[in-house]
Write an enzyme that holds these catalytic residues in place. Structure first.
Site, PDB file in Angstrom:
ATOM      1  N   CYS A 333       4.087  -9.806  -1.783  1.00 21.78           N
ATOM      2  CA  CYS A 333       4.656  -8.458  -1.677  1.00 21.78           C
ATOM      3  C   CYS A 333       6.180  -8.404  -1.828  1.00 21.78           C
ATOM      4  O   CYS A 333       6.689  -7.598  -2.620  1.00 21.78           O
ATOM      5  CB  CYS A 333       4.261  -7.824  -0.346  1.00 21.78           C
ATOM      6  SG  CYS A 333       2.794  -8.485   0.427  1.00 21.78           S
ATOM      7  N   ARG A 362      -0.264 -21.052   2.941  1.00 24.43           N
ATOM      8  CA  ARG A 362      -0.240 -20.721   4.366  1.00 24.43           C
ATOM      9  C   ARG A 362      -0.666 -21.958   5.148  1.00 24.43           C
ATOM     10  O   ARG A 362      -1.636 -22.629   4.796  1.00 24.43           O
ATOM     11  CB  ARG A 362      -1.168 -19.543   4.669  1.00 24.43           C
ATOM     12  CG  ARG A 362      -0.733 -18.259   3.969  1.00 24.43           C
ATOM     13  CD  ARG A 362      -1.661 -17.089   4.223  1.00 24.43           C
ATOM     14  NE  ARG A 362      -1.252 -15.936   3.438  1.00 24.43           N
ATOM     15  CZ  ARG A 362      -1.929 -14.791   3.371  1.00 24.43           C
ATOM     16  NH1 ARG A 362      -3.058 -14.659   4.060  1.00 24.43           N
ATOM     17  NH2 ARG A 362      -1.491 -13.791   2.627  1.00 24.43           N
ATOM     18  N   GLN A 380      -4.092 -15.287  -5.292  1.00 19.47           N
ATOM     19  CA  GLN A 380      -4.638 -13.955  -5.059  1.00 19.47           C
ATOM     20  C   GLN A 380      -4.599 -13.126  -6.331  1.00 19.47           C
ATOM     21  O   GLN A 380      -3.670 -13.260  -7.137  1.00 19.47           O
ATOM     22  CB  GLN A 380      -3.827 -13.220  -3.985  1.00 19.47           C
ATOM     23  CG  GLN A 380      -3.986 -13.767  -2.588  1.00 19.47           C
ATOM     24  CD  GLN A 380      -3.174 -12.942  -1.605  1.00 19.47           C
ATOM     25  OE1 GLN A 380      -1.974 -12.763  -1.763  1.00 19.47           O
ATOM     26  NE2 GLN A 380      -3.833 -12.440  -0.575  1.00 19.47           N
ATOM     27  N   ASP A 382      -3.411 -10.259  -6.682  1.00 20.13           N
ATOM     28  CA  ASP A 382      -2.596  -9.395  -5.838  1.00 20.13           C
ATOM     29  C   ASP A 382      -2.036  -8.230  -6.641  1.00 20.13           C
ATOM     30  O   ASP A 382      -1.597  -8.408  -7.781  1.00 20.13           O
ATOM     31  CB  ASP A 382      -1.436 -10.206  -5.253  1.00 20.13           C
ATOM     32  CG  ASP A 382      -1.079  -9.748  -3.854  1.00 20.13           C
ATOM     33  OD1 ASP A 382      -1.682  -8.771  -3.393  1.00 20.13           O
ATOM     34  OD2 ASP A 382      -0.204 -10.365  -3.237  1.00 20.13           O
ATOM     35  N   HIS A 384       0.304  -4.371  -6.236  1.00 17.80           N
ATOM     36  CA  HIS A 384       1.056  -3.425  -5.419  1.00 17.80           C
ATOM     37  C   HIS A 384       1.370  -2.185  -6.241  1.00 17.80           C
ATOM     38  O   HIS A 384       1.782  -2.296  -7.400  1.00 17.80           O
ATOM     39  CB  HIS A 384       2.350  -4.048  -4.895  1.00 17.80           C
ATOM     40  CG  HIS A 384       2.100  -5.176  -3.941  1.00 17.80           C
ATOM     41  ND1 HIS A 384       1.998  -6.490  -4.353  1.00 17.80           N
ATOM     42  CD2 HIS A 384       1.868  -5.184  -2.601  1.00 17.80           C
ATOM     43  CE1 HIS A 384       1.732  -7.256  -3.297  1.00 17.80           C
ATOM     44  NE2 HIS A 384       1.645  -6.488  -2.231  1.00 17.80           N
ATOM     45  N   LYS A 464      -5.487   0.957   6.686  1.00 19.79           N
ATOM     46  CA  LYS A 464      -6.050   0.220   5.557  1.00 19.79           C
ATOM     47  C   LYS A 464      -7.558   0.416   5.481  1.00 19.79           C
ATOM     48  O   LYS A 464      -8.210   0.786   6.462  1.00 19.79           O
ATOM     49  CB  LYS A 464      -5.744  -1.274   5.673  1.00 19.79           C
ATOM     50  CG  LYS A 464      -6.342  -1.939   6.897  1.00 19.79           C
ATOM     51  CD  LYS A 464      -6.001  -3.426   6.952  1.00 19.79           C
ATOM     52  CE  LYS A 464      -6.526  -4.054   8.243  1.00 19.79           C
ATOM     53  NZ  LYS A 464      -6.268  -5.507   8.311  1.00 19.79           N
ATOM     54  N   HIS A 510      -0.648  -1.942  -0.858  1.00 18.32           N
ATOM     55  CA  HIS A 510      -1.063  -3.333  -1.073  1.00 18.32           C
ATOM     56  C   HIS A 510      -2.559  -3.312  -1.379  1.00 18.32           C
ATOM     57  O   HIS A 510      -3.332  -2.749  -0.597  1.00 18.32           O
ATOM     58  CB  HIS A 510      -0.845  -4.179   0.178  1.00 18.32           C
ATOM     59  CG  HIS A 510       0.552  -4.162   0.707  1.00 18.32           C
ATOM     60  ND1 HIS A 510       1.398  -5.242   0.612  1.00 18.32           N
ATOM     61  CD2 HIS A 510       1.254  -3.197   1.362  1.00 18.32           C
ATOM     62  CE1 HIS A 510       2.562  -4.953   1.183  1.00 18.32           C
ATOM     63  NE2 HIS A 510       2.487  -3.721   1.648  1.00 18.32           N
TER      64      HIS A 510
END
Length: 635
Positions: A333, A362, A380, A382, A384, A464, A510
């Site tokens: 992000c 992580r 990911q 991912d 946005h 979310k 997100h």
């Protein structure tokens, strides 16, 4: 008089205080025998609980979810009871209910063996058959500490000692065993009939690696024998589908202690990865996303600004260069915000959608790692979306529809939807939260789906949606998400020029569809038991000549299919054709093309489909069209 109101609205009056068991008996002997507990004004209690004033009461039986939880909780105590009978020197610690069962942690001088587990389970069955009453009593905290110390149960004494002084604690006794517990419990051990002990694992006392390693015995318990058998059969099938075993057998990937928590992809596994990634890349392209790529290592000052330093640094990996501290990114992000900030953005540029196949790291505990499902290094899909407040609803509506189409292509048609709403500690006005929560719920209503609400489970910066897949075995996998963020763009000073010329912070959405590609591929492997559909299969076709005389023709078939983008290989080994068919069937290849002299003479192939289906002889072009149709229809 005390008036009891039942779930159907019927009322019963009693001359004085009455127990749940007595109310059940007044309704009927069948209900009295079936009663495991009660819900008094919404609170779950034992059947021995005395109702002192007018109340609403629901009798809980093994047909209720609460009843099943009581069975599992009580079976955990039965396990501890049996362990103490067989191994008096063992100390009991904690034994909670978990999904589909329970566990109990023990301190003992040697590891429990499989033979021990069988003996414990047998003793549990014997104790259950005795149908001993389960009796509750209450002691002051200090008296309870002294009680367990006198029994030599130092772990229990430590637990009770952490309770504030002056408070009372409840204890439950069955036969010669007494345990600390808030309850409630079933009325007698005879209610516990359908259980099985599953395995022993290690667990640190209170979850702290600096403490003693205890032995955790896992078990499962169910209301009926049929339910227990169904669950055990599901576990047996899940074992056959285990992605770790199939990853080895199908030569897809391996895991190595030289890099714990990361995946070594083999050619066949990487082929599956590429299909998933390129499919998602097309989804990005066709739905208005611009693909970006951010760096892996970022100065820790950025993570301090975003708040990750305060809330997440224990899960991050760090490095240092030239006296500057850097972190491997745990998420994408902040990088997308820095890209957004390059150049002036206008309201006309919004919504602006970025997508990235971002590699993240992580620092997951080693005990939590699980194949490729839970790793330390992952990628990911991912995305946005930077937008105005007015765009939140249409973006969420579009996204939910897109996610459903993607999941259907991968073979998942059953999706569970959950909306996590505002927590008590949050930022932003109630008006903003109203708008965001409405958008999430309305997007699901417009999709025509049912959803549940998880009150207070949203992040401090926004609510979310969690999208959860149900697989072929009924297991649930939370993969997709849509999260509304009022905070991060503001923290990093991201702005756009509004229609009135003012500078405004965009709302940041997100979103991820498959989430971690590693985890999603693991789910796909288990969903299909390794037999991936033709469009996903690492090798779609194997061409197998019967003798060396057809080797050159087989090579030509391979080239023809390769030119059409098919993942195809040939098996030219000097082996019997039955051996080749059996081996490639074990590798779960969708199509095996057998070629002999007749096929060579006619420019054809003999087609065997997965599942030992003989589709007969057909021209190579006809087969190519059939395969192309399979791939296009994602079957």
């Amino acid at each position: 008089m005390i008036q009891i109101t039942l779930p159907d609205g019927a009322k019963r009056e009693f001359p004085g205080p009455v127990t749940v068991a007595e109310v059940a008996a007044s309704i009927g002997t069948g209900l009295a025998k079936a009663a495991l507990g009660g819900k008094v004004d919404g609170q779950l209690v034992d059947t021995s609980h005395r109702i002192e004033a007018n109340a609403q009461l629901a009798i809980v039986t093994d047909k209720d979810a609460d009843g099943l939880e009581m069975i599992r909780h009580s079976t955990a105590h039965l396990l501890a009871y049996a362990v103490k009978e067989l191994f008096p020197d063992a100390q009991v610690t904690i034994g909670p209910v978990i999904d589909n069962g329970f566990y109990y942690d023990f301190s003992y001088k040697r590891p429990f063996t499989p033979e021990d587990l069988a003996a414990i389970e047998q003793r549990m069955a014997e104790l259950a058959k005795k149908d001993e009453p389960v009796v509750r009593r209450v002691l002051p905290r200090d008296e309870a500490v002294a009680h367990f110390k006198a029994m030599g149960e130092h772990y229990k004494a430590e637990i009770i000692g952490s309770i504030p002084a002056g408070e009372d604690v409840s204890l439950y006794r069955e036969g010669g065993f007494e345990d600390l517990c808030r309850g409630p419990h079933v009325p007698s051990t005879g209610k516990l009939r359908h259980f099985k002990l599953m395995k022993v694992a290690g667990a640190y006392w209170r979850g702290d690696h600096r403490n003693e390693m205890l032995q955790r015995i896992y078990g499962t318990a169910w209301a009926t024998k049929d339910d227990l058998q169904k669950y055990l059969l599901m576990l047996e099938e899940a074992e056959k589908r285990d992605h770790r075993r199939l990853g080895r057998e199908l030569d897809l990937f391996h895991l190595d202690e030289h890099s714990p928590g990361t995946v070594f992809w083999h050619p066949k596994g990487w082929a599956v990865w590429q299909v998933v990634e390129q499919y998602m890349r097309a989804v990005y392209r066709d739905n208005g996303y611009q693909e970006v790529k951010g760096p892996q290592i970022v100065d820790v000052e950025l993570w301090k600004k975003t708040g990750h330093w305060d809330k997440y640094r224990e899960n991050m990996f760090f490095t240092e260069s030239e006296k500057r501290d850097f972190a491997l990114k745990p998420m994408n992000c902040p990088g997308h915000i820095l890209i957004f900030k390059q150049g002036i953005k206008s309201y006309r540029d919004l919504p602006l959608r970025y997508g990235e196949f971002g590699a993240c790291h992580r620092n997951e505990p080693s005990g939590g790692l699980h194949g490729i499902m839970r790793v330390r290094g992952f990628t990911q899909d991912d995305g946005h979306i930077f937008c105005t407040e007015d765009s939140i609803l249409p973006e969420c509506v579009t996204y939910t529809s897109l996610l459903q189409r993607v999941y259907a292509d991968f073979g998942f048609t059953e999706i569970l939807y959950k909306v996590a709403t505002r927590p008590e500690a949050r930022i932003g006005s109630d008006e903003l939260w109203d708008k965001a929560e409405h958008a999430l719920m309305e997007s699901l209503r417009q999709a025509g789906v049912e959803f549940v609400i998880a009150p207070g489970d949203g992040a401090f910066y926004g609510p979310k949606i969690e999208y959860t897949l149900k697989d072929a075995l009924g297991r649930e996998w939370q993969c997709g998400t849509m999260q509304i963020d009022f905070s991060m763009a503001q923290r990093l000073d991201a702005e756009y020029v509004a229609e009135d010329g003012s500078r405004q912070h965009p709302v940041m959405l997100h979103r991820a569809i498959v989430g971690s590609l590693e985890r999603f591929i693991g789910i796909l492997i288990e969903q299909h038991a390794g037999a991936l559909p033709a469009w996903l299969a690492p090798v779609q076709v194997v061409v197998a000549p019967i003798t060396d005389d057809q080797a050159e023709y087989a090579a030509g078939v391979v080239k023809t299919l390769q030119k059409q983008g098919v993942r195809v290989s040939s098996d030219l080994r000097n082996q019997k054709i039955t051996y080749k068919i059996r081996e490639h069937s074990m590798q779960k290849v969708p199509y095996i093309l057998v070629v002999g002299d007749m096929e060579k003479a006619n420019g054809a192939v003999s087609v065997r489909a997965r599942g030992n289906r003989d589709l007969g002889v057909m021209p190579i072009d006809d087969f190519a069209l059939k395969l192309a149709d399979d791939i296009a229809r994602k079957v």
